[in-house]
Write an enzyme that holds these catalytic residues in place. Structure first.
Site, mmCIF file in Angstrom:
data_model
loop_
_atom_site.group_PDB
_atom_site.id
_atom_site.type_symbol
_atom_site.label_atom_id
_atom_site.label_comp_id
_atom_site.label_asym_id
_atom_site.label_seq_id
_atom_site.Cartn_x
_atom_site.Cartn_y
_atom_site.Cartn_z
ATOM 1 N N SER A 192 -0.064 59.239 78.393
ATOM 2 C CA SER A 192 -0.264 57.371 78.517
ATOM 3 C C SER A 192 -1.781 57.837 79.256
ATOM 4 C CB SER A 192 0.444 56.772 79.315
ATOM 5 O OG SER A 192 1.927 56.829 78.203
ATOM 6 N N ARG A 221 7.893 55.691 86.752
ATOM 7 C CA ARG A 221 6.886 55.614 86.664
ATOM 8 C C ARG A 221 6.296 56.334 88.019
ATOM 9 N NH1 ARG A 221 7.401 57.244 81.972
ATOM 10 N NH2 ARG A 221 5.705 57.159 80.060
ATOM 11 N N GLU A 250 -1.881 55.844 85.295
ATOM 12 C CA GLU A 250 -0.887 56.797 85.445
ATOM 13 C C GLU A 250 -2.160 58.008 85.950
ATOM 14 O OE1 GLU A 250 2.732 56.981 82.778
ATOM 15 O OE2 GLU A 250 1.821 58.773 82.887
HETATM 16 N N1 EPU Z 1 0.481 49.818 70.423
HETATM 17 C C1 EPU Z 1 -0.112 49.308 69.587
HETATM 18 N N2 EPU Z 1 -0.858 49.808 69.674
HETATM 19 C C2 EPU Z 1 -1.088 51.685 69.921
HETATM 20 C C3 EPU Z 1 -0.265 51.972 70.330
HETATM 21 C C4 EPU Z 1 1.380 51.485 70.337
HETATM 22 O O1 EPU Z 1 -0.216 47.672 69.606
HETATM 23 O O2 EPU Z 1 -2.145 51.830 69.765
HETATM 24 C C5 EPU Z 1 2.143 48.640 70.393
HETATM 25 C C6 EPU Z 1 3.225 48.896 69.148
HETATM 26 O O3 EPU Z 1 3.868 47.894 69.208
HETATM 27 C C7 EPU Z 1 4.090 49.869 69.958
HETATM 28 C C8 EPU Z 1 4.243 49.488 71.124
HETATM 29 O O4 EPU Z 1 2.588 49.777 71.654
HETATM 30 O O5 EPU Z 1 5.613 49.225 69.578
HETATM 31 C C9 EPU Z 1 4.342 50.841 72.824
HETATM 32 O O6 EPU Z 1 3.909 52.211 72.339
HETATM 33 P P1 EPU Z 1 4.686 53.486 72.121
HETATM 34 O O7 EPU Z 1 5.525 53.495 71.307
HETATM 35 O O8 EPU Z 1 3.305 54.689 71.834
HETATM 36 O O9 EPU Z 1 5.244 53.833 73.335
HETATM 37 P P2 EPU Z 1 3.782 53.391 74.204
HETATM 38 O O10 EPU Z 1 4.718 52.258 75.232
HETATM 39 O O11 EPU Z 1 2.489 53.180 74.328
HETATM 40 C C10 EPU Z 1 5.163 54.612 76.300
HETATM 41 C C11 EPU Z 1 5.580 56.010 77.301
HETATM 42 C C12 EPU Z 1 4.631 56.564 76.541
HETATM 43 C C13 EPU Z 1 5.966 57.418 75.799
HETATM 44 C C14 EPU Z 1 6.236 56.004 74.901
HETATM 45 C C15 EPU Z 1 7.649 56.375 73.937
HETATM 46 C C16 EPU Z 1 4.450 54.718 79.537
HETATM 47 C C17 EPU Z 1 3.359 54.253 79.837
HETATM 48 N N3 EPU Z 1 3.910 55.770 78.384
HETATM 49 O O12 EPU Z 1 4.617 54.827 75.342
HETATM 50 O O13 EPU Z 1 4.709 58.306 77.454
HETATM 51 O O14 EPU Z 1 6.152 58.537 75.219
HETATM 52 O O15 EPU Z 1 6.851 54.681 75.720
HETATM 53 O O16 EPU Z 1 8.938 56.047 75.578
HETATM 54 O O17 EPU Z 1 5.011 54.319 79.706
HETATM 55 C C18 EPU Z 1 3.354 59.522 79.370
HETATM 56 O O18 EPU Z 1 3.655 59.229 79.987
HETATM 57 O O19 EPU Z 1 1.893 60.124 78.744
HETATM 58 C C19 EPU Z 1 4.002 59.222 77.518
HETATM 59 C C20 EPU Z 1 3.318 59.223 76.400
#
Ligand code: EPU
Length: 342
Positions: A240, A168, A336
Site C-alpha cells: 500500500s 499504521r 505509507e
Molecule cells: N478497491 C478499489 N480499487 C482497487 C482496489 C481496491 O476500489 O483497485 C476498493 C474495493 O472496494 C475494496 C477496498 O478498496 O473493497 C479495499 O481494498 P482491499 O481489501 O484490497 O484493502 P485496502 O484497504 O486497499 C488494506 C491494507 C493492506 C491490507 C488489506 C487487507 C492499508 C493502507 N492497506 O488495503 O495492507 O493487506 O487492507 O486487510 O491499510 C500494506 O499495508 O502494504 C497492505 C497491503
C-alpha cells in the site's frame, strides 16, 4: 571478542529495496548481534554520521543516495515460552523474516498472527508501522520489544503502551523516529482456537469451510494477497503506497450522496476509514503509467516502476495522485512508505 564489523563504503542499495530503486549508501553494514550494533554506533559516532536502519526494504522509497551509515538488521533467532493453559510468548529477533515467523507459528498450531501472512519485511519493522491486514493488527498480540538507543547504545525495553500503537502508526514513526534500533519483539499467541474472520474479503474467501485452523486462514490470506497484490520480486512495489484516510461521518455522508458506491469501514463513533484504493480507482488512476512508473492495473493502492525509475519520479507521481484526490474528494492522502536519501 566480536570480530571487526565489515563496514563498506559506497554500497549499492538497489537490491535491498523492493521498489528496486537505484541508490547507494555512503557507508553500509549488516549487524548480526548487539555487539555488531555497538560497533556500528561507535563508527558513526567517531565520524558524526547519521544512521539509517534498513529492514527488508519493503516500506521505503529511496529518493537518492543515503548519506551516513545504513545499518541492515540481520539478528536472527526465535524462542517460545508456554504460559498457562492458553498463552505462548514468542520472542523473535528483528532480522527474522516476518512471513517465516508466521509460518513457524502456524505450523506449531499457535493462533494470533495467521491473518498477517505474507506481509513483506522483517520482524523489527513490524511494530514501527503496526502492520495490519484482514482484520488483525500487530498491536492485538504485541507484548513488548527490545531496542538499542542510537545516541547512547543503551538497551531499552518498550511495553505495548510505550509503543503508542494506532492504525499504521507507533511512537517509532513519531517522537522516537530514528532514535532506536529495534532488536527483538515479543508477542503473546494463543494455544487454543481463537480466530478472527470478520474481515469481509477473508470471510468470503473461506466460503463454507467448517474447520477454521490457523493453517487454513494463513493459506487463504496468502491466496487472496497473491490474487490482489503484485509480487515485488516480479513487479517492484512497496505494498500500500498510501494509508487509508480517516474522515468524519459528516464528510462520508456528503460523499456518499455524490458517490453512492463509496466504500467505508467504521473506525469509531465519529469517524470512518475510506479505502485509498477506492478513491484512486474512482479518480481514474488505476493502470495509469507516467514515464517509468505507474499505478498498478490490479490494485489502485500499489505504485510500481518499470525498470529505470528514480525515487524522485515515484514521488512526483504520488504527489500528482494526492493533489487530484484532494481536489476531487477533499481528502488528504498520507504516504505509507518512508522516504530515505536524496
Ligand atoms: N478497491 C478499489 N480499487 C482497487 C482496489 C481496491 O476500489 O483497485 C476498493 C474495493 O472496494 C475494496 C477496498 O478498496 O473493497 C479495499 O481494498 P482491499 O481489501 O484490497 O484493502 P485496502 O484497504 O486497499 C488494506 C491494507 C493492506 C491490507 C488489506 C487487507 C492499508 C493502507 N492497506 O488495503 O495492507 O493487506 O487492507 O486487510 O491499510 C500494506 O499495508 O502494504 C497492505 C497491503
Amino acid at each position: 571478542m566480536n570480530p571487526e564489523l565489515d563496514i563498506i563504503e559506497n554500497h549499492p542499495l538497489d537490491a535491498l529495496n523492493t521498489m528496486a530503486l537505484p541508490a547507494r549508501a555512503e557507508y553500509f553494514c549488516r549487524v548480526n548481534n548487539c555487539a555488531d550494533i555497538q560497533q556500528a554506533l561507535e563508527f558513526s559516532r567517531q565520524r558524526q554520521l547519521p544512521i539509517s536502519v534498513l529492514g527488508g526494504g519493503s516500506n521505503i522509497i529511496l529518493a537518492g543516495n543515503v548519506s551516513g551509515l545504513v545499518i541492515q538488521v540481520a539478528l536472527v533467532g526465535i524462542s517460545t515460552e508456554v504460559k498457562g493453559k492458553d498463552t505462548v510468548l514468542v520472542s523473535a529477533a528483528a532480522g527474522e523474516v516476518w512471513h517465516e515467523l508466521v509460518l513457524n507459528m502456524v505450523a506449531q498450531g499457535y493462533y494470533g498472527i495467521e491473518n498477517l501472512s505474507l506481509i513483506p519485511g522483517l520482524v523489527g519493522a513490524a511494530p514501527v508501522q503496526n502492520i495490519g491486514a484482514y482484520g488483525v493488527e500487530l498491536s492485538d498480540c504485541f507484548v513488548s520489544l527490545e531496542a538499542i538507543s542510537i545516541a547512547t547504545g543503551e538497551a531499552t525495553h518498550f511495553s505495548a503502551r510505550d509503543c503508542q500503537f494506532a492504525y499504521r502508526h507507533s511512537v517509532f514513526k513519531a517522537e522516537h523516529r530514528d532514535v532506536y534500533i529495534i532488536t527483538s519483539v515479543t508477542l503473546a499467541l494463543h494455544r487454543q482456537a481463537k480466530v478472527d474472520i470478520t474481515y469481509p474479503t477473508l470471510r468470503a474467501a473461506l466460503d463454507d469451510q467448517v474447520e477454521i485452523t490457523p493453517q487454513l486462514i494463513s493459506e487463504t490470506v496468502c491466496r487472496v494477497r497473491r490474487e490482489k497484490l503484485p509480487d515485488p520480486a516480479i513487479e517492484p512495489n512497496v505494498g500500500s503506497f498510501f494509508k487509508n484516510p480517516v474522515i468524519s461521518q459528516t464528510q462520508a455522508k456528503q460523499l456518499a450522496e455524490q458517490y453512492p458506491d463509496l466504500v467505508t469501514y467504521t473506525q469509531n463513533d465519529d469517524q470512518l476509514k475510506v479505502p485509498a484504493a477506492w478513491l484512486i480507482d474512482k479518480a481514474g488512476w488505476k493502470g495509469v503509467r507516467r514515464d517509468n512508473c505507474g499505478v498498478h492495473p490490479q490494485h489502485a493502492l500499489v505504485l510500481t516502476q518499470f525498470g529505470n525509475a528514480t525515487g524522485g519520479e515515484i514521488l512526483i507521481l504520488a504527489n500528482h495522485i494526492s493533489i487530484d484526490i484532494k481536489q476531487r474528494f477533499g481528502i488528504g492522502l498520507e504516504m505509507e512508505p518512508r522516504v530515505l536519501g536524496g
